[in-house]
Structures are given as structure tokens and as C-alpha cells.
Enzyme design. Sequence first.
Site, mmCIF file in Angstrom:
data_model
loop_
_atom_site.group_PDB
_atom_site.id
_atom_site.type_symbol
_atom_site.label_atom_id
_atom_site.label_comp_id
_atom_site.label_asym_id
_atom_site.label_seq_id
_atom_site.Cartn_x
_atom_site.Cartn_y
_atom_site.Cartn_z
ATOM 1 N N SER A 193 -1.910 -4.648 3.042
ATOM 2 C CA SER A 193 -2.314 -5.643 2.110
ATOM 3 C C SER A 193 -3.586 -5.916 2.392
ATOM 4 O O SER A 193 -4.317 -6.502 1.816
ATOM 5 C CB SER A 193 -0.524 -5.963 2.273
ATOM 6 O OG SER A 193 -0.265 -6.634 1.271
ATOM 7 N N ASP A 347 1.474 2.691 -4.710
ATOM 8 C CA ASP A 347 1.212 1.961 -4.052
ATOM 9 C C ASP A 347 0.924 1.141 -5.320
ATOM 10 O O ASP A 347 -0.842 2.043 -6.220
ATOM 11 C CB ASP A 347 0.652 1.840 -3.546
ATOM 12 C CG ASP A 347 0.204 0.088 -2.923
ATOM 13 O OD1 ASP A 347 0.048 -1.266 -3.700
ATOM 14 O OD2 ASP A 347 -0.466 -0.394 -2.328
ATOM 15 N N HIS A 377 4.009 0.231 -1.826
ATOM 16 C CA HIS A 377 2.844 -0.602 -1.202
ATOM 17 C C HIS A 377 4.394 -1.285 0.040
ATOM 18 O O HIS A 377 5.107 -1.301 -0.205
ATOM 19 C CB HIS A 377 3.445 -1.570 -1.813
ATOM 20 C CG HIS A 377 2.377 -2.732 -1.608
ATOM 21 N ND1 HIS A 377 0.390 -2.206 -1.164
ATOM 22 C CD2 HIS A 377 2.338 -4.177 -1.020
ATOM 23 C CE1 HIS A 377 -0.380 -3.755 -0.856
ATOM 24 N NE2 HIS A 377 0.926 -4.545 -0.594
#
Length: 407
Positions: A193, A347, A377
Site C-alpha cells: 500500500s 482493489d 486492498h
Amino acid sequence: MTILWLVLLGGLLTFFLGVFVWVFIRNLLTIEIPPTLKHPVKLRILHSIFEYLITLGTILEKLRICSMPAVIQFVQDLRILKKDPNVLVTDTHFGTVPVRLFKPKEVSSKLRRGIIFYHGGGAICGSLNIYHGLGIVLARETDSVVLLVGYRKLPDYHHPIVQLDCLNASIHFLKNLQTYGVDPSRVVLSGESIGSWAVTIVTQALVSQAMLPRIRAQVLITPGLQCINFQLPSQQQNQNVPLLTRDLLITFICRYLSIDLSWKNAMLTGACVPLDTWKKCSKWVSSENIPQRFKSKNFHLEFLGPFNETAYLETKHILDANISPLLADDKIIAQLPETFLVSCEHDILRDDALLYKKRLEDQGVPVTWYHAEDGFHGCISLFDKEPFSFPCSINILNAVISYIKGV
């Protein structure tokens, strides 16, 4: 006096329960769980808890009791850390940056591989403790020395603290590899991320550092790599899919970059991007670079809102390659090490990975790509968070381990 305390306690419990019920009902009405996502009820409950903490933190922040990030960070670090008898764990600081080292206890006759890992969390959540289990597994399963970087976060620190902490900690590690028993030719830079966003920026910065060992490979897990185009296919398809909705994404970005949330709509519609800038950047961030199979039948091409000069002046730093590394010059991209990219079908940031994959391949950089069809995600960080682990969590972790063992 006892009655007064009971009344206060009852009021607090009613308040906390009321907030949770409101959040849960709101999520039932707005959150979308795609049919290919496994364990949908578990995911909905997990997202409701996450949203509850954010909502509760926001209320306490408005009451000037404490900040929203502080609430999340307090709760996330309540978990008890698991120990592994085969891995030595050491907490220390590289300058002002807290780090955690993981090293297999078994004596090795040769230098080990080194893995530098930057955790996720949008500069709001995520921590050394949350990613402790991942550090142990990476060290044990790949027989590597793992450096987990605990960069400083909101509410006290804003951009560019994440990339600076990650860069400085990495340089310190690279200058002292012999101390940690690491082979200078086998250092892997990895992150998830916002951590993979930092990996991208740090790796781009290190190509000009000829005196440091060259990074062997970079591992980018569900990266967010640009703040210009919020109308990509994945942004349209997954804007209400857990764990990262579009509302949370733009809120995290604005908080970290010190952008007032009143400019949120201008950023989402592209009204803060000058037309000539968009024409220049679109060759890298346009939906035209996304393969057709990732575009749903309801997909529509980008349409920029009317240019707002005031919004541009307040947000123009998003056009910097140190914030949107997808915009880096070709000559820098061409010097990057081989790359392992992880994307998740559900995501909102999926297409950032696909765009960077194309940029790297266009410049001759070897890319290995793993796409989790049932992924969302943040799922890799849940691999050891029972009962909230998912099959995609384990599958992505195994793919990362397999790749690293091969470099």
C-alpha cells in the site's frame, strides 16, 4: 455518587453502541461486496469495525479529545505479539526512525539476503506490531534478514516524512550490511500500500546513489502510485469495496498531504489538473493504458471537470514525481531493478499497479506480476489476524515468498 457513575457509564455505552449501529447500517446501504470475494460476511464485519474506529476517532477529534489517527493506532497495537523460537527480533532506531530487525537464529555459513519492508496503512494506521507477523514469516521462510521500518505517521507528521524516514533508514541499512550479515548483491526493497508507494520513490532515488549497493529487486504489493487520475476503471468499479473505499482513499491522501478536504471533489474530477499537464501525463496515467479485460461494461472514459485554478494552487504538489512516482522520467524508470508487482481485482488501486507495470516493461525492466482475482486492498496484512484471515491473504504471501526466494 455511585448512581451518577452508573448513569455516566450507561450513557457512554449507549453512545458507543449507537455509533456502531449507525456505521453498520450505513455500510449495509453503501458498501459493495463483489460476488467473487470469499467470506463476504466476514469482510463486511471487518470493514464495519474499521469504519467504526474511524468514525469514533473523527467524533473525538471534533470534540478535541484526541485525533482520529491516535484512536486507530491505540486500538491496533493492543494485540499480543507472537514469538517464533527460530527468529531473533530486535527493536532499535536508525536515527529518529524506529525499526525492527528479524534474523533467523540458525547460523549461516554465508551472507543472507536482506529484505527492507515498509508497512501499509495510509500514514494513519499500520505499525511495526501490526506487521510483526509478516516480518517473522519473511525472515523464516526466505532465510533472510528483514528490516521493518516504522516510519512516523499522522497526526504529528505529514508529507514528506514517510518517504524521508524510509529513505534514511534504508541508506543506513545499506551502509551497514556487513554488520547484519547481509549480502550486498541480494537486497530486496518491499512494501504494501503506502509502503509500496514509498518503495517506488526510494528505489527511484537510489538509482543515483552509485556508492550504495544496488537494489536487487523491488516488491510492490497493491501500490498507490499517482494522485492525478481518480477515474480509472478500478476507481469506478471498486469505489465502495472494502477495505479501501474511494472516500477513505481521498481522506487519507488529503490528510497526509495537508490538503483541505474541501478540495476533495476537485481532485476526484481532475478539476485541479491544468489541461496541458493532463495531456502530458495522460500517456502514463490514462485509462487507455489499462487492458480491456479490466474495464467493466459500465466503464466510462475520463472526463475532467472545469479547471479550477484555486484548487490547482492548493493541490499542485500532487503533480510532483515524489508524490506521483508514475510520472518519473523514462531515464529513471529504465534504471530500476527487476520488479514483482501484486494487484488485487477488487482493489481501488488495482490500476496503479497495471499502469506501473506498463511503464516498467516499456523501458525494458523485467516485471513479474501476480494478480489476485479474489483479492482486496490490505488483505495480505490479515494473513495472521484470525478470524479475519482470507484465502487471498495466504496466496499473496506465498507468491511474495516464492518470488523473493528466487532472487
